[in-house]
Design an enzyme around this catalytic site. Sequence first.
Site, PDB file in Angstrom:
ATOM      1  N   LYS A   1      -1.072  -5.092   0.703  1.00 51.96           N
ATOM      2  CA  LYS A   1      -1.832  -5.574  -0.452  1.00 51.96           C
ATOM      3  C   LYS A   1      -1.088  -5.326  -1.757  1.00 51.96           C
ATOM      4  O   LYS A   1      -1.392  -5.940  -2.765  1.00 51.96           O
ATOM      5  CB  LYS A   1      -3.236  -4.990  -0.490  1.00 51.96           C
ATOM      6  CG  LYS A   1      -3.299  -3.496  -0.483  1.00 51.96           C
ATOM      7  CD  LYS A   1      -4.739  -3.018  -0.416  1.00 51.96           C
ATOM      8  CE  LYS A   1      -4.823  -1.535  -0.128  1.00 51.96           C
ATOM      9  NZ  LYS A   1      -4.524  -1.183   1.258  1.00 51.96           N
TER      10      LYS A   1
ATOM     11  N   LYS B   1       6.593  -5.149   5.578  1.00 48.54           N
ATOM     12  CA  LYS B   1       5.268  -5.340   6.182  1.00 48.54           C
ATOM     13  C   LYS B   1       4.312  -6.001   5.190  1.00 48.54           C
ATOM     14  O   LYS B   1       4.430  -5.803   3.979  1.00 48.54           O
ATOM     15  CB  LYS B   1       4.715  -4.013   6.712  1.00 48.54           C
ATOM     16  CG  LYS B   1       4.062  -3.139   5.686  1.00 48.54           C
ATOM     17  CD  LYS B   1       3.285  -1.991   6.335  1.00 48.54           C
ATOM     18  CE  LYS B   1       2.420  -1.355   5.269  1.00 48.54           C
ATOM     19  NZ  LYS B   1       1.110  -0.997   5.606  1.00 48.54           N
TER      20      LYS B   1
ATOM     21  N   LYS C   1       3.311   9.583  -3.070  1.00 52.00           N
ATOM     22  CA  LYS C   1       2.406   9.048  -4.093  1.00 52.00           C
ATOM     23  C   LYS C   1       2.566   9.780  -5.412  1.00 52.00           C
ATOM     24  O   LYS C   1       2.478   9.171  -6.477  1.00 52.00           O
ATOM     25  CB  LYS C   1       0.948   9.146  -3.635  1.00 52.00           C
ATOM     26  CG  LYS C   1       0.593   8.127  -2.552  1.00 52.00           C
ATOM     27  CD  LYS C   1      -0.909   8.014  -2.403  1.00 52.00           C
ATOM     28  CE  LYS C   1      -1.272   7.058  -1.271  1.00 52.00           C
ATOM     29  NZ  LYS C   1      -2.721   6.995  -1.038  1.00 52.00           N
TER      30      LYS C   1
HETATM   31  P1  ATP Z   1      -0.935  -1.187   1.501  1.00 47.93           P
HETATM   32  O1  ATP Z   1      -1.178  -2.644   1.508  1.00 47.93           O
HETATM   33  O2  ATP Z   1      -1.207  -0.519   0.193  1.00 47.93           O
HETATM   34  O3  ATP Z   1       0.364  -0.812   2.169  1.00 47.93           O
HETATM   35  P2  ATP Z   1      -2.305  -1.269   3.808  1.00 47.93           P
HETATM   36  O4  ATP Z   1      -2.554  -2.708   3.650  1.00 47.93           O
HETATM   37  O5  ATP Z   1      -1.226  -0.767   4.704  1.00 47.93           O
HETATM   38  O6  ATP Z   1      -2.070  -0.631   2.419  1.00 47.93           O
HETATM   39  P3  ATP Z   1      -4.082   0.696   4.815  1.00 47.93           P
HETATM   40  O7  ATP Z   1      -5.432   1.005   4.256  1.00 47.93           O
HETATM   41  O8  ATP Z   1      -2.998   1.700   4.679  1.00 47.93           O
HETATM   42  O9  ATP Z   1      -3.685  -0.700   4.206  1.00 47.93           O
HETATM   43  O10 ATP Z   1      -4.169   0.315   6.327  1.00 47.93           O
HETATM   44  C1  ATP Z   1      -5.318  -0.012   7.014  1.00 47.93           C
HETATM   45  C2  ATP Z   1      -4.915  -0.268   8.447  1.00 47.93           C
HETATM   46  O11 ATP Z   1      -4.221  -1.519   8.555  1.00 47.93           O
HETATM   47  C3  ATP Z   1      -3.971   0.793   9.022  1.00 47.93           C
HETATM   48  O12 ATP Z   1      -4.397   1.141  10.318  1.00 47.93           O
HETATM   49  C4  ATP Z   1      -2.623   0.114   9.067  1.00 47.93           C
HETATM   50  O13 ATP Z   1      -1.824   0.585  10.122  1.00 47.93           O
HETATM   51  C5  ATP Z   1      -2.988  -1.344   9.263  1.00 47.93           C
HETATM   52  N1  ATP Z   1      -1.991  -2.235   8.656  1.00 47.93           N
HETATM   53  C6  ATP Z   1      -1.707  -2.317   7.345  1.00 47.93           C
HETATM   54  N2  ATP Z   1      -0.743  -3.240   7.117  1.00 47.93           N
HETATM   55  C7  ATP Z   1      -0.403  -3.760   8.311  1.00 47.93           C
HETATM   56  C8  ATP Z   1       0.525  -4.763   8.732  1.00 47.93           C
HETATM   57  N3  ATP Z   1       1.289  -5.423   7.885  1.00 47.93           N
HETATM   58  N4  ATP Z   1       0.598  -5.051  10.049  1.00 47.93           N
HETATM   59  C9  ATP Z   1      -0.189  -4.396  10.923  1.00 47.93           C
HETATM   60  N5  ATP Z   1      -1.082  -3.440  10.598  1.00 47.93           N
HETATM   61  C10 ATP Z   1      -1.199  -3.117   9.307  1.00 47.93           C
END
Ligand code: ATP
Length: 334
Positions: A200, A197, A114
Amino acid sequence: MTKPNLLSGMQPSAASLHLGNYLGALTQWVAMQDQFNAFYVIVDLHAITVPQDPKLLLENTRRTAAQYLAAGLDPDKSSLFVQSHVPAHAQLAWVLNCITGFGEASRMTQFKDKSQKGGADNSSVGLFTYPILQAADILLYQPTAVPVGEDQRQHLELTRDLAMRFNSRYGETFTIPKAEILKETAKIYDLQVPTAKMSKSAHDPKGLINLMDEPAQITKKIKSAVTDTDGDIRFDRENKPGISNLLGIYSALTGEPVAKIEAGLSGSGYGTLKAEVADAVVAALEPIRTRANELLEDPAELDRLLAKGAASANQTAEKTLKAVYANLGLVTPV
Ligand code: ATP
Ligand code: LTN
């Protein structure tokens, strides 16, 4: 018999959770409520480690809470609360800061990633100590289990090290928690770039299904999902990432094994698969969106539920903090 404690946390960093958050984390948190005395914390103090627009932070914190409740976190079974409502998080973080080595904190890869993105001069000290506040979140609740994604493994290791160090220096105070790494199979990919993956921070919003999307939007996004040209409905992550992602989503939502879905759709076209997946996603998300919107229309009720969660969290957290202060040799106030 009393149930073991569990804690997990999520940042209030967007107006809507996405399908990956829902299938990869939230549904598993909901399922764990019966076996555990669960604490789920919305980490607003972690969110301010990077700049936030105050209005949006306020709104996103309430929206995040509403979506968790709407998806089935039950305030009668679990404590859902906002981190800043429990002062012990910041208080224990200070103590843990004082037993963390500078080099130890410098090795955290999430900080390195980050801070490299924003440049060292733009990174706050709060971002540097983020994992230590996370350790405080966890250790206050004496949990045995901490369900998190693979990316949080290093922070959990630090948490365990700090707990063991404190216990050996000052006497048994903390339960040593264990990371419950969430299932890799529940990983959901971007609809437009099915090798990445779902996230957001996606560049193209068409690749992202939000819990708060209208049904028509969801259907449109799934119908324009990237696939391939061979026309076979077959799970093959390497050669057919788009179709495999749709099959994975369908299977996660219906509980049916992928092989059974493949067999049921053999001879059909991609259009049929997309229509069925769209119907399944809409059917799963529509009640959540409706309930979340109801909660958001009644902020007083939402705040009441969060206050109830905070009251229960405060009780457990205060007890741990008292023991920490006493074991450190801080004078107990009369
Ligand atoms: P960003 O979108 O910025 O990468 P994020 O969507 O991964 O963030 P986090 O707050 O890091 O959001 O994750 C919240 C939870 O959702 C974590 O337990 C993470 O493992 C899960 N998660 C996030 N994206 C996925 C995905 N594409 N598939 C499955 N699980 C996910
Ligand atoms: N760093 C985590 C969010 C988080 C957390 C926690 C998770 C903050 N405190 C305590 C589990 C336990 C993330 O970015 N997903």
